[in-house]
Motif scaffolding. Structure first.
Motif, PDB file in Angstrom:
ATOM      1  N   SER A  28       0.845  -1.185   0.000  1.00  0.00           N
ATOM      2  CA  SER A  28       0.000   0.000   0.000  1.00  0.00           C
ATOM      3  C   SER A  28       0.881   1.235   0.000  1.00  0.00           C
ATOM      4  O   SER A  28       1.983   1.233   0.553  1.00  0.00           O
ATOM      5  CB  SER A  28      -0.931   0.006   1.215  1.00  0.00           C
ATOM      6  OG  SER A  28      -0.180  -0.002   2.398  1.00  0.00           O
ATOM      7  N   CYS A  29       0.387   2.267  -0.641  1.00  0.00           N
ATOM      8  CA  CYS A  29       1.133   3.511  -0.759  1.00  0.00           C
ATOM      9  C   CYS A  29       1.183   4.193   0.602  1.00  0.00           C
ATOM     10  O   CYS A  29       0.178   4.263   1.309  1.00  0.00           O
ATOM     11  CB  CYS A  29       0.455   4.411  -1.789  1.00  0.00           C
ATOM     12  SG  CYS A  29       1.242   6.019  -1.956  1.00  0.00           S
ATOM     13  N   ARG A  30       2.353   4.715   0.932  1.00  0.00           N
ATOM     14  CA  ARG A  30       2.489   5.411   2.205  1.00  0.00           C
ATOM     15  C   ARG A  30       1.849   6.787   2.159  1.00  0.00           C
ATOM     16  O   ARG A  30       1.469   7.326   3.186  1.00  0.00           O
ATOM     17  CB  ARG A  30       3.963   5.543   2.563  1.00  0.00           C
ATOM     18  CG  ARG A  30       4.594   4.233   2.900  1.00  0.00           C
ATOM     19  CD  ARG A  30       6.026   4.403   3.280  1.00  0.00           C
ATOM     20  NE  ARG A  30       6.595   3.121   3.679  1.00  0.00           N
ATOM     21  CZ  ARG A  30       7.865   2.939   3.930  1.00  0.00           C
ATOM     22  NH1 ARG A  30       8.708   3.946   3.839  1.00  0.00           N
ATOM     23  NH2 ARG A  30       8.303   1.756   4.286  1.00  0.00           N
ATOM     24  N   ALA A  31       1.710   7.343   0.968  1.00  0.00           N
ATOM     25  CA  ALA A  31       1.171   8.697   0.856  1.00  0.00           C
ATOM     26  C   ALA A  31      -0.354   8.710   0.821  1.00  0.00           C
ATOM     27  O   ALA A  31      -0.987   9.497   1.511  1.00  0.00           O
ATOM     28  CB  ALA A  31       1.731   9.376  -0.384  1.00  0.00           C
ATOM     29  N   CYS A  32      -0.972   7.822  -0.002  1.00  0.00           N
ATOM     30  CA  CYS A  32      -2.424   7.903  -0.181  1.00  0.00           C
ATOM     31  C   CYS A  32      -3.162   6.638   0.262  1.00  0.00           C
ATOM     32  O   CYS A  32      -4.384   6.649   0.317  1.00  0.00           O
ATOM     33  CB  CYS A  32      -2.754   8.212  -1.642  1.00  0.00           C
ATOM     34  SG  CYS A  32      -2.397   6.874  -2.785  1.00  0.00           S
ATOM     35  N   GLY A  33      -2.459   5.555   0.541  1.00  0.00           N
ATOM     36  CA  GLY A  33      -3.117   4.344   1.026  1.00  0.00           C
ATOM     37  C   GLY A  33      -3.643   3.418  -0.047  1.00  0.00           C
ATOM     38  O   GLY A  33      -4.255   2.396   0.265  1.00  0.00           O
ATOM     39  N   THR A  34      -3.456   3.736  -1.317  1.00  0.00           N
ATOM     40  CA  THR A  34      -3.903   2.860  -2.394  1.00  0.00           C
ATOM     41  C   THR A  34      -3.140   1.541  -2.337  1.00  0.00           C
ATOM     42  O   THR A  34      -1.931   1.522  -2.162  1.00  0.00           O
ATOM     43  CB  THR A  34      -3.655   3.529  -3.759  1.00  0.00           C
ATOM     44  OG1 THR A  34      -4.380   4.756  -3.817  1.00  0.00           O
ATOM     45  CG2 THR A  34      -4.093   2.633  -4.899  1.00  0.00           C
ATOM     46  N   LYS A  35      -3.858   0.437  -2.478  1.00  0.00           N
ATOM     47  CA  LYS A  35      -3.209  -0.877  -2.459  1.00  0.00           C
ATOM     48  C   LYS A  35      -2.899  -1.310  -3.877  1.00  0.00           C
ATOM     49  O   LYS A  35      -3.717  -1.099  -4.789  1.00  0.00           O
ATOM     50  CB  LYS A  35      -4.107  -1.895  -1.761  1.00  0.00           C
ATOM     51  CG  LYS A  35      -4.303  -1.554  -0.312  1.00  0.00           C
ATOM     52  CD  LYS A  35      -5.022  -2.638   0.433  1.00  0.00           C
ATOM     53  CE  LYS A  35      -5.160  -2.138   1.865  1.00  0.00           C
ATOM     54  NZ  LYS A  35      -5.217  -3.147   2.831  1.00  0.00           N
ATOM     55  N   PHE A  36      -1.737  -1.912  -4.071  1.00  0.00           N
ATOM     56  CA  PHE A  36      -1.318  -2.341  -5.395  1.00  0.00           C
ATOM     57  C   PHE A  36      -0.388  -3.528  -5.270  1.00  0.00           C
ATOM     58  O   PHE A  36       0.066  -3.873  -4.186  1.00  0.00           O
ATOM     59  CB  PHE A  36      -0.633  -1.197  -6.153  1.00  0.00           C
ATOM     60  CG  PHE A  36       0.520  -0.574  -5.412  1.00  0.00           C
ATOM     61  CD1 PHE A  36       0.322   0.486  -4.562  1.00  0.00           C
ATOM     62  CD2 PHE A  36       1.804  -1.064  -5.573  1.00  0.00           C
ATOM     63  CE1 PHE A  36       1.373   1.072  -3.871  1.00  0.00           C
ATOM     64  CE2 PHE A  36       2.861  -0.498  -4.898  1.00  0.00           C
ATOM     65  CZ  PHE A  36       2.649   0.572  -4.042  1.00  0.00           C
ATOM     66  N   ARG A  37      -0.138  -4.158  -6.413  1.00  0.00           N
ATOM     67  CA  ARG A  37       0.794  -5.283  -6.478  1.00  0.00           C
ATOM     68  C   ARG A  37       1.523  -5.213  -7.812  1.00  0.00           C
ATOM     69  O   ARG A  37       1.108  -4.516  -8.736  1.00  0.00           O
ATOM     70  CB  ARG A  37       0.065  -6.612  -6.339  1.00  0.00           C
ATOM     71  CG  ARG A  37      -0.919  -6.870  -7.452  1.00  0.00           C
ATOM     72  CD  ARG A  37      -1.590  -8.230  -7.301  1.00  0.00           C
ATOM     73  NE  ARG A  37      -2.654  -8.389  -8.269  1.00  0.00           N
ATOM     74  CZ  ARG A  37      -2.471  -8.674  -9.553  1.00  0.00           C
ATOM     75  NH1 ARG A  37      -1.272  -8.844 -10.022  1.00  0.00           N
ATOM     76  NH2 ARG A  37      -3.496  -8.796 -10.375  1.00  0.00           N
ATOM     77  N   VAL A  38       2.619  -5.958  -7.911  1.00  0.00           N
ATOM     78  CA  VAL A  38       3.381  -6.002  -9.161  1.00  0.00           C
ATOM     79  C   VAL A  38       2.595  -6.809 -10.180  1.00  0.00           C
ATOM     80  O   VAL A  38       2.026  -7.856  -9.863  1.00  0.00           O
ATOM     81  CB  VAL A  38       4.766  -6.633  -8.914  1.00  0.00           C
ATOM     82  CG1 VAL A  38       5.512  -6.830 -10.211  1.00  0.00           C
ATOM     83  CG2 VAL A  38       5.576  -5.761  -7.976  1.00  0.00           C
ATOM     84  N   GLY A  39       2.557  -6.324 -11.409  1.00  0.00           N
ATOM     85  CA  GLY A  39       1.804  -6.979 -12.464  1.00  0.00           C
ATOM     86  C   GLY A  39       2.537  -8.172 -13.055  1.00  0.00           C
ATOM     87  O   GLY A  39       3.650  -8.521 -12.658  1.00  0.00           O
ATOM     88  N   THR A  40       1.912  -8.786 -14.028  1.00  0.00           N
ATOM     89  CA  THR A  40       2.453  -9.986 -14.666  1.00  0.00           C
ATOM     90  C   THR A  40       3.810  -9.728 -15.316  1.00  0.00           C
ATOM     91  O   THR A  40       4.718 -10.566 -15.215  1.00  0.00           O
ATOM     92  CB  THR A  40       1.462 -10.494 -15.724  1.00  0.00           C
ATOM     93  OG1 THR A  40       0.192 -10.695 -15.100  1.00  0.00           O
ATOM     94  CG2 THR A  40       1.927 -11.811 -16.325  1.00  0.00           C
TER      95      THR A  40
END
Ligand code: ZN
Length: 99
Positions: A28-40
């Protein structure tokens, strides 16, 4: 080259230190909290690096290259991967910001 290892919400970069010393499947982003992962594409690039390292190891085991050359090639691929993978590892948003 565009640094692709960044938050899809606000664009803040994920540092190489954070990406490689503290790897996570979902971050998750430390600035805005958006969760993400590395793509294929990022996973494929990472597996290519591991494959190169395994090939270097096998070449050493079969005496195709010297042991010192094998160690140098493994170290070189690790350094190159640390430097280059953020440019070839786009992220995918898994959820919106929680903050
Ligand atoms: Zn963000």
């Amino acid at each position: 080259m565009t640094y692709k290892l960044a938050c899809p919400g606000c664009g803040e970069r994920v540092s190489r230190q954070r990406a490689f010393l503290y790897p996570r499947l979902n971050d998750s982003c430390r600035a805005c909290g958006t969760k993400f992962r590395v793509g294929t594409a990022g996973w494929i690039a990472s597996l290519m690096v591991v494959t190169l390292d395994v090939l270097c190891y096998e070449a050493c085991q079969k005496h195709l290259i010297s042991r010192y050359l094998g160690i140098a090639l493994v170290l070189l691929t690790c350094v190159a991967a640390t430097w280059l993978l953020p440019y070839f590892a786009p992220v995918v948003r898994t959820s919106k910001a929680t903050q």
